[in-house]
Design a protein around this motif. Structure first.
Motif, PDB file in Angstrom:
ATOM      1  N   SER A  30     -14.640  -4.673  -8.243  1.00  0.00           N
ATOM      2  CA  SER A  30     -13.371  -4.159  -7.284  1.00  0.00           C
ATOM      3  C   SER A  30     -13.263  -2.643  -7.527  1.00  0.00           C
ATOM      4  O   SER A  30     -12.676  -1.912  -6.586  1.00  0.00           O
ATOM      5  N   PHE A  31     -14.191  -1.876  -8.518  1.00  0.00           N
ATOM      6  CA  PHE A  31     -14.263  -0.557  -8.339  1.00  0.00           C
ATOM      7  C   PHE A  31     -15.205   0.078  -7.224  1.00  0.00           C
ATOM      8  O   PHE A  31     -15.145   1.339  -6.741  1.00  0.00           O
ATOM      9  N   SER A  32     -16.136  -0.948  -6.908  1.00  0.00           N
ATOM     10  CA  SER A  32     -16.929  -0.370  -5.762  1.00  0.00           C
ATOM     11  C   SER A  32     -16.299  -0.746  -4.423  1.00  0.00           C
ATOM     12  O   SER A  32     -16.607  -0.222  -3.336  1.00  0.00           O
ATOM     13  N   ARG A  33     -15.389  -1.804  -4.269  1.00  0.00           N
ATOM     14  CA  ARG A  33     -14.511  -2.205  -3.100  1.00  0.00           C
ATOM     15  C   ARG A  33     -13.176  -2.366  -3.444  1.00  0.00           C
ATOM     16  O   ARG A  33     -12.693  -3.304  -3.011  1.00  0.00           O
ATOM     17  N   PRO A  34     -12.549  -1.276  -3.497  1.00  0.00           N
ATOM     18  CA  PRO A  34     -11.140  -1.281  -3.829  1.00  0.00           C
ATOM     19  C   PRO A  34     -10.419  -1.759  -2.457  1.00  0.00           C
ATOM     20  O   PRO A  34      -9.271  -2.452  -2.590  1.00  0.00           O
ATOM     21  N   TYR A  35     -10.842  -0.928  -1.327  1.00  0.00           N
ATOM     22  CA  TYR A  35      -9.904  -1.666  -0.308  1.00  0.00           C
ATOM     23  C   TYR A  35     -10.090  -3.032  -0.090  1.00  0.00           C
ATOM     24  O   TYR A  35      -8.957  -3.663   0.470  1.00  0.00           O
ATOM     25  N   HIS A  36     -11.007  -3.726   0.008  1.00  0.00           N
ATOM     26  CA  HIS A  36     -11.409  -5.138   0.115  1.00  0.00           C
ATOM     27  C   HIS A  36     -10.197  -5.716  -1.109  1.00  0.00           C
ATOM     28  O   HIS A  36      -9.825  -6.935  -0.395  1.00  0.00           O
ATOM     29  N   TYR A  37     -10.363  -5.558  -2.058  1.00  0.00           N
ATOM     30  CA  TYR A  37      -9.406  -6.007  -3.045  1.00  0.00           C
ATOM     31  C   TYR A  37      -7.847  -5.909  -2.610  1.00  0.00           C
ATOM     32  O   TYR A  37      -7.141  -7.109  -2.648  1.00  0.00           O
ATOM     33  N   PRO A  40      -1.783  -1.018 -14.999  1.00  0.00           N
ATOM     34  CA  PRO A  40      -3.109  -1.493 -14.298  1.00  0.00           C
ATOM     35  C   PRO A  40      -4.209  -0.418 -14.415  1.00  0.00           C
ATOM     36  O   PRO A  40      -4.049   0.846 -14.449  1.00  0.00           O
ATOM     37  N   LEU A  41      -5.502  -1.051 -14.830  1.00  0.00           N
ATOM     38  CA  LEU A  41      -6.679   0.250 -14.965  1.00  0.00           C
ATOM     39  C   LEU A  41      -7.737   0.076 -14.133  1.00  0.00           C
ATOM     40  O   LEU A  41      -8.758   0.726 -14.144  1.00  0.00           O
ATOM     41  N   SER A  42      -7.550  -1.042 -12.892  1.00  0.00           N
ATOM     42  CA  SER A  42      -8.765  -1.147 -11.904  1.00  0.00           C
ATOM     43  C   SER A  42      -8.144  -1.637 -10.656  1.00  0.00           C
ATOM     44  O   SER A  42      -6.831  -1.755 -10.625  1.00  0.00           O
ATOM     45  N   PRO A  43      -8.726  -1.461  -9.719  1.00  0.00           N
ATOM     46  CA  PRO A  43      -8.382  -1.555  -8.555  1.00  0.00           C
ATOM     47  C   PRO A  43      -8.077  -3.041  -8.252  1.00  0.00           C
ATOM     48  O   PRO A  43      -7.018  -3.393  -7.593  1.00  0.00           O
ATOM     49  N   TYR A  44      -8.666  -3.994  -8.792  1.00  0.00           N
ATOM     50  CA  TYR A  44      -8.253  -5.188  -8.948  1.00  0.00           C
ATOM     51  C   TYR A  44      -6.846  -5.406  -9.548  1.00  0.00           C
ATOM     52  O   TYR A  44      -6.194  -6.202  -8.961  1.00  0.00           O
ATOM     53  N   ALA A  45      -6.394  -4.869 -10.552  1.00  0.00           N
ATOM     54  CA  ALA A  45      -5.090  -5.006 -11.289  1.00  0.00           C
ATOM     55  C   ALA A  45      -4.146  -4.222 -10.525  1.00  0.00           C
ATOM     56  O   ALA A  45      -3.021  -4.710 -10.515  1.00  0.00           O
ATOM     57  N   TYR A  46      -4.680  -2.973  -9.826  1.00  0.00           N
ATOM     58  CA  TYR A  46      -3.471  -2.427  -9.062  1.00  0.00           C
ATOM     59  C   TYR A  46      -2.851  -3.350  -8.053  1.00  0.00           C
ATOM     60  O   TYR A  46      -1.941  -3.408  -7.624  1.00  0.00           O
ATOM     61  N   SER A  47      -3.803  -4.071  -7.323  1.00  0.00           N
ATOM     62  CA  SER A  47      -3.678  -4.950  -6.146  1.00  0.00           C
ATOM     63  C   SER A  47      -2.788  -6.034  -6.729  1.00  0.00           C
ATOM     64  O   SER A  47      -1.911  -6.415  -5.958  1.00  0.00           O
ATOM     65  N   LYS A  48      -3.283  -6.803  -7.952  1.00  0.00           N
ATOM     66  CA  LYS A  48      -2.164  -7.593  -8.251  1.00  0.00           C
ATOM     67  C   LYS A  48      -0.919  -7.316  -8.680  1.00  0.00           C
ATOM     68  O   LYS A  48      -0.021  -7.903  -8.321  1.00  0.00           O
ATOM     69  N   VAL A  49      -0.645  -6.032  -9.107  1.00  0.00           N
ATOM     70  CA  VAL A  49       0.646  -5.491  -9.449  1.00  0.00           C
ATOM     71  C   VAL A  49       1.549  -5.417  -8.085  1.00  0.00           C
ATOM     72  O   VAL A  49       2.469  -5.691  -8.100  1.00  0.00           O
ATOM     73  N   SER A  50       0.695  -4.908  -6.942  1.00  0.00           N
ATOM     74  CA  SER A  50       1.517  -4.670  -5.865  1.00  0.00           C
ATOM     75  C   SER A  50       1.802  -5.974  -5.412  1.00  0.00           C
ATOM     76  O   SER A  50       3.160  -6.236  -4.897  1.00  0.00           O
ATOM     77  N   ALA A  51       1.087  -7.068  -5.375  1.00  0.00           N
ATOM     78  CA  ALA A  51       1.424  -8.397  -4.904  1.00  0.00           C
ATOM     79  C   ALA A  51       2.638  -8.943  -5.644  1.00  0.00           C
ATOM     80  O   ALA A  51       3.595  -9.518  -5.216  1.00  0.00           O
TER      81      ALA A  51
END
Length: 321
Positions: free
Chosen positions: A90-97, A147-158
């Motif tokens: 997720s750090f290299s593809r934040p938009y995708h996540y 959240p500490l990663s783009p993955y976690a930020y995306s999950k928080v938003s959802a």
């Protein structure tokens, strides 16, 4: 007419486990994926009755297709298990996540709001990564998100979106904050299967080293079948509420590695190779999770902890190789 369960992302370990459970309970199951034809689990799907299981290939970010899915099938339960799940990637593809984790939830909740003819219930698979690193503090459902990663930020938003639709539109929609969990279906691109496969291969002379990052992180590892039973209890509960799904036992990755190598009577210290490219500065070092709410309210408790899981997966690898 039998009730229908819609499983979004049926081709993963959790989707298959969930499908098996509902088919045994005589529900009709509809499973979606972006690439059904190339699923490595098609041999499993072929065992199920085609009258009870329907597989649909769909781009779940196509609003018109999502709306048509809801209007046509009017499922009783929807389980959202979609989305990439590699924190590292997720750090290299934040938009995708963000795109696949958040927008997917938005489209389905909007479709339910606009087109449901009955009380459709929606379960969203969140992650305990939403809570970040709380050190020695025990994490509960009321703990602040960090959240500490783009993955976690995306999950928080959802997850926040699910809460918003529940409060503002009176939709039965809930989050399950799932801790790490494994099964026999988990591919070895994930850390626990990677460790178990490598220990096995070293024992059989096929490998020489386990290349890995930080082995002093700690997590709560559970079993997919346990967790999917928890998800069913959450969506079928009398009152909609969010729950942490975990074992309540935190174990270091070092201990996991030791147990996996001990199974083969190997000293793990002789085979560890730290790969600096796998180290992350912004990583959850330790997390302590509380299952008290789901234990108390839904009478659910994990049956398998990490030591037993390692043994099950190690024995299964020997049987299948």
């Amino acid at each position: 007419m039998k009730d229908t369960v819609l499983i979004l992302g049926i081709t993963g370990q959790d989707g298959i486990t969930l499908a098996k459970s509902y088919l045994k309970r005589d529900y009709n199951v509809i499973g979606t994926s972006r690439d059904i034809a190339n699923s490595r689990f098609n041999h499993i799907f072929s065992r199920f009755s085609s009258k009870k299981l329907k597989l649909i290939e769909i781009n779940q970010l196509d609003w018109e297709k999502v709306a048509e899915l809801i209007k046509t099938y009017q499922p009783k339960y929807i389980f959202n298990l979609i989305g990439p799940s590699s924190v590292f990637d997720s750090f290299s593809r934040p938009y995708h996540y963000y795109h696949f984790i958040y927008l997917n939830v938005l489209y389905f909740l909007e479709a339910i709001r606009l087109y449901s003819k009955k009380d459709i219930r929606f379960f969203n698979a969140g992650s305990t990564d939403c809570f970040g690193d709380n050190g020695r503090k025990i994490v509960t459902e009321s703990t602040e998100f960090k959240p500490l990663s783009p993955y976690a930020y995306s999950k928080v938003s959802a997850c926040n979106l699910v809460k918003s639709y529940r409060e503002n539109h009176d939709i039965f929609c809930v989050n399950g904050y799932l801790s790490n969990h494994e099964s026999k279906l988990r591919p070895k691109t994930f850390i626990i299967p990677k460790i178990i496969h490598t220990a096995h291969d070293i024992a059989w002379g096929k490998e020489k080293k386990l290349s890995i990052g930080n082995i002093d992180i700690s997590r709560d590892w559970g079993w997919s079948e346990d967790y999917m039973e928890a998800c069913q209890r959450i969506i079928e509960a009398e009152t909609p509420s969010d729950y942490i799904v975990c074992t309540g036992v935190t174990t270091s990755l070092r201990s996991v590695i030791k147990n996996a190598f001990d199974f083969h009577n190997l000293d793990y210290k002789k085979y560890i190779e730290i790969d600096k490219s796998l180290l992350r500065t912004n990583e959850i070092k330790n997390i302590r999770l509380s299952p008290n709410k789901i234990n108390r309210n839904l009478k659910w408790k994990a049956t398998k902890k990490i030591k037993e899981i390692i043994k099950i997966l190690s024995e299964n690898l020997i049987k299948t190789n």
